[in-house]
Design a protein around this motif. Structure first.
Motif, PDB file in Angstrom:
ATOM      1  N   GLU A  16     -30.332  60.716   1.803  1.00  0.00           N
ATOM      2  CA  GLU A  16     -28.870  60.868   1.696  1.00  0.00           C
ATOM      3  C   GLU A  16     -28.527  62.131   0.885  1.00  0.00           C
ATOM      4  O   GLU A  16     -27.689  62.939   1.280  1.00  0.00           O
ATOM      5  CB  GLU A  16     -28.270  59.609   1.030  1.00  0.00           C
ATOM      6  N   GLY A  17     -29.224  62.312  -0.240  1.00  0.00           N
ATOM      7  CA  GLY A  17     -28.985  63.492  -1.076  1.00  0.00           C
ATOM      8  C   GLY A  17     -29.290  64.782  -0.323  1.00  0.00           C
ATOM      9  O   GLY A  17     -28.547  65.763  -0.422  1.00  0.00           O
ATOM     10  N   ALA A  18     -30.404  64.760   0.430  1.00  0.00           N
ATOM     11  CA  ALA A  18     -30.786  65.974   1.174  1.00  0.00           C
ATOM     12  C   ALA A  18     -29.729  66.319   2.214  1.00  0.00           C
ATOM     13  O   ALA A  18     -29.370  67.492   2.398  1.00  0.00           O
ATOM     14  CB  ALA A  18     -32.144  65.766   1.835  1.00  0.00           C
ATOM     15  N   ARG A  19     -29.221  65.292   2.885  1.00  0.00           N
ATOM     16  CA  ARG A  19     -28.189  65.551   3.905  1.00  0.00           C
ATOM     17  C   ARG A  19     -26.921  66.101   3.254  1.00  0.00           C
ATOM     18  O   ARG A  19     -26.314  67.054   3.752  1.00  0.00           O
ATOM     19  CB  ARG A  19     -27.864  64.249   4.638  1.00  0.00           C
ATOM     20  N   ARG A  20     -26.538  65.504   2.127  1.00  0.00           N
ATOM     21  CA  ARG A  20     -25.283  65.935   1.484  1.00  0.00           C
ATOM     22  C   ARG A  20     -25.418  67.379   0.966  1.00  0.00           C
ATOM     23  O   ARG A  20     -24.453  68.146   1.012  1.00  0.00           O
ATOM     24  CB  ARG A  20     -24.917  64.994   0.326  1.00  0.00           C
ATOM     25  N   LEU A  21     -26.602  67.719   0.477  1.00  0.00           N
ATOM     26  CA  LEU A  21     -26.774  69.093  -0.012  1.00  0.00           C
ATOM     27  C   LEU A  21     -26.697  70.085   1.158  1.00  0.00           C
ATOM     28  O   LEU A  21     -26.015  71.118   1.076  1.00  0.00           O
ATOM     29  CB  LEU A  21     -28.125  69.237  -0.730  1.00  0.00           C
ATOM     30  N   GLY A  22     -27.375  69.744   2.257  1.00  0.00           N
ATOM     31  CA  GLY A  22     -27.312  70.599   3.449  1.00  0.00           C
ATOM     32  C   GLY A  22     -25.869  70.752   3.907  1.00  0.00           C
ATOM     33  O   GLY A  22     -25.407  71.869   4.221  1.00  0.00           O
ATOM     34  N   ALA A  23     -25.129  69.645   3.906  1.00  0.00           N
ATOM     35  CA  ALA A  23     -23.735  69.699   4.344  1.00  0.00           C
ATOM     36  C   ALA A  23     -22.898  70.584   3.424  1.00  0.00           C
ATOM     37  O   ALA A  23     -22.071  71.392   3.871  1.00  0.00           O
ATOM     38  CB  ALA A  23     -23.163  68.280   4.389  1.00  0.00           C
ATOM     39  N   ALA A  24     -23.132  70.442   2.105  1.00  0.00           N
ATOM     40  CA  ALA A  24     -22.354  71.243   1.145  1.00  0.00           C
ATOM     41  C   ALA A  24     -22.611  72.735   1.369  1.00  0.00           C
ATOM     42  O   ALA A  24     -21.671  73.541   1.401  1.00  0.00           O
ATOM     43  CB  ALA A  24     -22.730  70.845  -0.283  1.00  0.00           C
ATOM     44  N   PHE A  25     -23.888  73.097   1.529  1.00  0.00           N
ATOM     45  CA  PHE A  25     -24.207  74.518   1.747  1.00  0.00           C
ATOM     46  C   PHE A  25     -23.478  75.041   2.982  1.00  0.00           C
ATOM     47  O   PHE A  25     -22.884  76.115   2.987  1.00  0.00           O
ATOM     48  CB  PHE A  25     -25.716  74.702   1.979  1.00  0.00           C
ATOM     49  N   GLN A  26     -23.544  74.245   4.035  1.00  0.00           N
ATOM     50  CA  GLN A  26     -22.961  74.690   5.301  1.00  0.00           C
ATOM     51  C   GLN A  26     -21.439  74.849   5.173  1.00  0.00           C
ATOM     52  O   GLN A  26     -20.862  75.835   5.624  1.00  0.00           O
ATOM     53  CB  GLN A  26     -23.316  73.661   6.389  1.00  0.00           C
ATOM     54  N   LYS A  27     -20.799  73.879   4.517  1.00  0.00           N
ATOM     55  CA  LYS A  27     -19.325  73.938   4.420  1.00  0.00           C
ATOM     56  C   LYS A  27     -18.882  75.106   3.514  1.00  0.00           C
ATOM     57  O   LYS A  27     -17.853  75.741   3.769  1.00  0.00           O
ATOM     58  CB  LYS A  27     -18.785  72.610   3.902  1.00  0.00           C
ATOM     59  N   VAL A  28     -19.659  75.362   2.457  1.00  0.00           N
ATOM     60  CA  VAL A  28     -19.334  76.529   1.618  1.00  0.00           C
ATOM     61  C   VAL A  28     -19.423  77.794   2.475  1.00  0.00           C
ATOM     62  O   VAL A  28     -18.548  78.665   2.428  1.00  0.00           O
ATOM     63  CB  VAL A  28     -20.291  76.621   0.401  1.00  0.00           C
TER      64      VAL A  28
END
Ligand SMILES: Cc1cc2nc3c(=O)[nH]c(=O)nc-3n(C[C@H](O)[C@H](O)[C@H](O)COP(=O)(O)OP(=O)(O)OC[C@H]3O[C@@H](n4cnc5c(N)ncnc54)[C@H](O)[C@@H]3O)c2cc1C
Length: 832
Positions: A179-191
């Motif tokens: 879950e953490g890995a997905r959320r970090l990937g998502a945050a990078f992408q949205k930034v």
């Protein structure tokens, strides 16, 4: 036998081949990351050993696929892109089965995927998202979620597989942390979506965020998107701390970089986000990564982690800066306007003579030693240093007998005693005090850029306050006069002020520390001359990976305007002109100006971005100018030591002429170096090499020098008077007749050749108001990422100070605010 040998060789070659292909594929992946250096790629450099290789291999495949979608070849179209993407997807799937591919990026990825357990469940959604980029220009909530999952969350999951590969129960940990890995990937992408809003919309015709209209983008939209990003970052942070130590620091650094970007985006008006790409300046990036390392990492940096630095000027300070920063992992390009490196530490050759045109005293050997230690070497390895004995000889006007200063402290004590009863003991106390002052300077004043006043005002310095205050407030002259009566002794102890670009009555008494160098430590000389030092530092810079370009004149420092109210401009690089007159731009995250600061500030920056404008310099002292005379002389000159001083009786008037009346003193004190006394390589056999220095006002009106008396009249007159003085005082009446080579240099040459402020030879002198924190600092207060090194900034004048100034740049980029030296050596990354 022969056939058996052939077979064995073939078998060995077969066994080697897969390993060679794997290694080449890994290197190709590494190259891809370095070329597309993004914050993700940067932080990956903090990963340990094999994990780094695997993450690079994943990321390289992602980058190449992304490139196929975002950057069509000029002759391609969308159909062509789709074909290429499908082909790559098919290659990856096949390589997952076989472990091989002729596409090296795919080969590297497949090797990692098979080793770490990355399968089609992650690969297929990734390619599906890439396909969406070719098909969709806008998204609804569902397609956006699907796109972010495939393009970013699965990349986080692939990396997580690599992070956990050596864990005892990787599958259980994967479930726990996914879950953490997905959320970090998502945050990078949205930034990235947010900062690339304009680029994506205007150039690619895409809008990623659902329910979003770029034409009405406002603060409400911005904050709503950033709230979502912050939530992702917060969820990811919980997982970061659970990662194994081989990956935790790298992921923490990447998290911190994106958190900083998110904050900067929040502080930036939507209209600016709409037109400019918000960035984290290079130095700040480096600080964030350094902090991640400091929190327990023992890995070092590479060029891809740090970013690009452009150093302006190839004098000793620029070269040392290039060496230290390249060694610390920066990608360094140095630009020097002349064909030769070295700047003031230059050399000139004619008719078998080789002259050093600048420094001739190797002072503060411990500073050189420390610099070389930072670079993983030593002075002994780099230079052939000789101890001079006598250290130097002094002729005093009106005295027949010169004074020989020995390499041995006890002998100097005895010689002072012979000049003045009681002076021997006084010298012992003076040198002890000099030792103490030097230690205090090294611990508290020299290796700091005074970013935090508290580091200076540390308890130890405060405790010494009662002792320090008089050393700062009294002049060196009065400090010496209170201890010694003999005018010759006073001159020997006061002369080091000239090394500091000033006079004994103008510099603070603290600088009596200089006398420990010549009277106690002994004077050294690098055999082959000071150009060997320049060559050594340049060689180390190149070995560390810096690119040193000559005949490139920097014409302007380029900046980007502030992206938010109250912020500063950010450096973008420099524009420069090469020998053919071709103009070009060198992009950089950090620019280090190591040429004269006056020139850089007032000629290379617009008025509003000058930290030190002309009005600042108008209140400053440029230090002395110099007339230099290089003489090739027939026959021997035993009357002169390697270093010989000629001190006039009216010493105070001499200095007043140079610094106040701004006229050439007559008679003038002078200094003569005779390196041929020690070094046969600097003159043809049966000849001597002399370098004469006469301090004069820093005034370009005195003019240029020239070869064989062709310089301007004022400069040639000073040179003639100096030659006559040496001839008369040292007892060499035919000196002028024996000269076979002669070249002079005047203040106008310093201005023309080195862009030296006011034609000064050394740079702003070390009067109290131009020392330590009163001196120009090493960072622009108007432009982020613009730093300074060299004799015009802290800590000051002279080769050792310039080496320290380079270290101060390193410290500033590392966010190191301590007052001490950087731990040596700076270690290069052990394995890439
Ligand atoms: C005559 C003399 C004697 C000295 N004696 C001693 C001594 O005995 N011991 C000692 O320790 N120190 C001595 N010094 C001082 C010492 O040499 C200097 O402090 C030191 O070399 C300065 O180095 P720097 O890198 O700061 O500047 P510089 O050596 O001036 O280097 C700056 C470089 O920037 C380049 N540059 C300028 N403008 C541009 C541009 N627009 N684009 C690209 N490049 C540019 C210049 O060409 C130059 O190469 C002496 C200096 C002189 C002049």
């Amino acid at each position: 036998m022969r056939a058996a040998g052939e077979a064995q060789r073939r078998n060995e070659a077969r066994a080697r081949a897969p390993r060679a292909l794997d290694a080449v594929a890994d290197e190709v992946a590494d190259l891809v990351i370095r070329r597309y250096s993004t914050s993700f790629g940067l932080a990956s450099r903090l990963l340990a050993g094999d994990v780094r290789v695997h993450v690079r291999n994943v990321y390289a495949m992602v980058r190449v696929a992304d490139e196929l979608v975002d950057a069509p070849r000029p002759d391609g179209d969308a159909g062509q892109q789709a074909l290429l993407l499908d082909g790559m997807h098919a290659d990856v799937c096949a390589a997952l089965r076989t472990g091989h591919s002729a596409n090296l990026v795919v080969h590297a990825f497949a090797r990692t995927a098979r080793h770490c357990g990355i399968g089609a469940d992650l690969v297929d959604p990734f390619f599906a998202s890439m396909q969406m980029d070719l098909e969709r220009a806008e998204h609804d909530a569902a397609s956006f979620a699907e796109y972010v999952y495939g393009s970013a969350e699965v990349v986080g999951l692939m990396c997580l597989k690599a992070f956990l590969v050596d864990e005892p129960d990787p599958q259980a940990r994967y479930v726990q942390l996914s879950e953490g890995a997905r959320r970090l990937g998502a945050a990078f992408q949205k930034v990235n979506f947010l900062r690339d809003l304009a680029q994506d919309h205007d150039h690619l015709g895409r809008t990623y965020f659902p329910d979003f209209d770029i034409t009405s983008f406002d603060e409400h939209d911005r904050d709503r998107l950033l709230d979502d990003i912050d939530a992702d970052l917060a969820a990811a942070a919980v997982a970061v701390v659970e990662l194994p130590s081989s990956s935790r620091r790298a992921v923490a650094a990447a998290h911190a970089l994106f958190a900083e970007l998110a904050q900067r985006l929040r502080d930036t008006p939507p209209s600016v986000i709409r037109t400019q790409r918000v960035r984290v300046p290079g130095p700040r990036k480096a600080q964030i990564i350094a902090q991640a390392v400091a929190k327990g990492g023992n890995v070092t940096m590479t060029a891809a982690t740090r970013g690009k630095v452009c150093v302006v000027g190839g004098g000793i300070a620029g070269l040392a800066t290039a060496a230290l920063l390249a060694q610390d992992g920066w990608d360094v390009e140095l630009l020097e306007q002349h064909a030769e490196l070295g700047g003031r530490a230059g050399s000139w050759s004619a008719e078998g003579f080789r002259f050093d045109t600048g420094p001739s005293w190797y002072l503060m050997p411990d500073v050189f030693e420390h610099f070389f230690a930072l670079m993983g070497t030593s002075a002994a390895e780099q230079l052939d240093l000789r101890l001079l004995d006598p250290g130097y000889r002094v002729f005093f006007e009106g005295h027949e007998q010169p004074l020989e200063v020995s390499a041995v402290r006890a002998e100097n004590v005895a010689r002072f005693e012979a000049l003045e009863p009681g002076a021997g003991q006084a010298l012992e106390a003076y040198l002890d005090s000099a030792d103490e002052a030097y230690a205090m300077a090294v611990d508290h004043f020299l290796y700091t850029s005074f970013e935090e006043f508290t580091s200076l005002a540390s308890r130890r310095v405060l405790l010494k306050g009662r002792r320090l205050a008089p050393l700062l407030l009294k002049s060196l002259e009065s400090f010496v006069a209170a201890r010694f009566d003999d005018p010759r002794i006073r001159q020997v102890l006061g002369y080091p002020a000239v090394f500091l670009g000033s006079s004994p009555d103008r510099v603070p008494a603290l600088y009596h520390l200089m006398s420990r160098m010549d009277l106690a430590d002994g004077v050294l000389y690098p055999q082959g001359g000071f150009s060997t030092l320049v060559d050594a530092v340049a060689g180390l810079a190149r070995e560390a990976g810096a690119t040193l370009r000559t005949q490139v004149e920097v014409t302007a420092v380029l900046t980007e305007p502030p992206t938010r109210r109250g912020a500063r401009a950010t450096v973008r690089g420099v524009s420069c002109r090469d020998a053919s007159g071709q103009e070009r731009v060198v992009e950089a995250d950090v620019v280090v100006g190591s040429c004269d600061l006056h020139h850089l500030e007032t000629r290379m920056l617009p008025a509003e971005l000058q930290t030190y404008p002309e009005r600042w310099w108008a209140r400053r002292d440029p230090g002395p100018g110099a007339v230099l005379v290089m003489l090739g002389v027939r026959g021997e000159l035993p009357e002169l030591a390697h270093h010989t001083m000629f001190f006039t009786r009216d010493w105070a008037a001499n200095f007043d002429d140079v610094f106040d009346a701004r006229q050439v003193p007559d008679p003038a004190s002078s200094y003569v170096c005779r390196p041929s006394a020690t070094d046969p390589s600097v003159a043809p056999q049966g000849h001597e090499n002399l370098f004469v220095l006469v301090p004069v006002p820093a005034d370009v009106a005195l003019g240029h020098g020239g070869v064989d008396g062709s310089g301007d009249a004022a400069v040639e007159q000073v040179a003639d008077a100096a030659v006559a003085q040496v001839a008369a005082w040292a007892g060499v009446p035919d000196l002028a007749d024996r000269v076979v080579v002669r070249r002079t240099v005047g203040p106008a040459d310093f201005a023309a050749d080195l862009n030296a402020w006011s034609g000064g030879a050394l740079g702003p002198g070390h009067v109290l108001t131009q020392s330590a924190f009163f001196r120009a600092g090493n960072a622009s207060t108007k432009v982020d990422g613009l730093l300074y090194a060299g004799s015009s900034t802290i800590p000051g004048i002279g080769l050792p100070m310039c080496l320290i100034s380079a270290e101060l740049v390193l410290k500033r980029l590392r966010g190191d605010r301590s007052t001490g030296r950087v731990a040596a050596p700076i270690t290069k990354e052990a394995a890439r």
